[in-house]
Design a protein around this motif. Sequence first.
Motif, PDB file in Angstrom:
ATOM      1  N   ALA A   1      15.592 -47.659  19.917  1.00  0.00           N
ATOM      2  CA  ALA A   1      16.578 -46.745  19.333  1.00  0.00           C
ATOM      3  C   ALA A   1      16.066 -46.196  18.004  1.00  0.00           C
ATOM      4  O   ALA A   1      15.501 -46.918  17.189  1.00  0.00           O
ATOM      5  CB  ALA A   1      17.895 -47.471  19.114  1.00  0.00           C
TER       6      ALA A   1
ATOM      7  N   GLN B   1      22.902 -47.645  17.917  1.00  0.00           N
ATOM      8  CA  GLN B   1      22.319 -47.903  19.231  1.00  0.00           C
ATOM      9  C   GLN B   1      21.531 -49.207  19.251  1.00  0.00           C
ATOM     10  O   GLN B   1      21.560 -49.936  20.243  1.00  0.00           O
ATOM     11  CB  GLN B   1      21.431 -46.745  19.692  1.00  0.00           C
TER      12      GLN B   1
ATOM     13  N   GLN C   1      24.019 -51.813  19.641  1.00  0.00           N
ATOM     14  CA  GLN C   1      24.498 -51.825  21.020  1.00  0.00           C
ATOM     15  C   GLN C   1      23.522 -52.574  21.919  1.00  0.00           C
ATOM     16  O   GLN C   1      23.928 -53.383  22.748  1.00  0.00           O
ATOM     17  CB  GLN C   1      24.696 -50.394  21.537  1.00  0.00           C
TER      18      GLN C   1
END
Length: 147
Positions: A30, A131, A134
Amino acid sequence: MNRFLAKFPSVAWFDAVRDVYNKDDAMHGAGSGTCNCVVGVQVGRELFQLTFEGFECSRAEKITKSKLDDCDFYLHMTAKDWRSMLQNIQEHGHATDNFTLNTLDLGRVEGLSASTHNDQYREDLFFRYNQTLQFFFDGSARIKTTF
């Protein structure tokens, strides 16, 4: 799949997810790939701190409320909401629909991310590393979680 069994929330659970995240280079893609921040995680009344350095989550620990000041930001949800998110990740292998950190943040009046210090630069790290965070939580799909 990692056969490790851990109860959420606990340092053992975060350590098991850390192990998955740190060992999987695909989770480090990311943005620039690196992540440098200190993240608080509030699950009901329980508080944890995750330290991200470069391509690793280097530490997970249980903290007291006064240690939230050391966090760049913290993610806060009820234990029920965390459980729903993690069950969605378990079911699909990653967060879907209304269970991503981004949609949870956008869907809540108070947001998902907060801070105790009103330092906008540090608070913005949630959005910069969203991200990556995540990917970290999606790593929980590879461990057996109990609640």
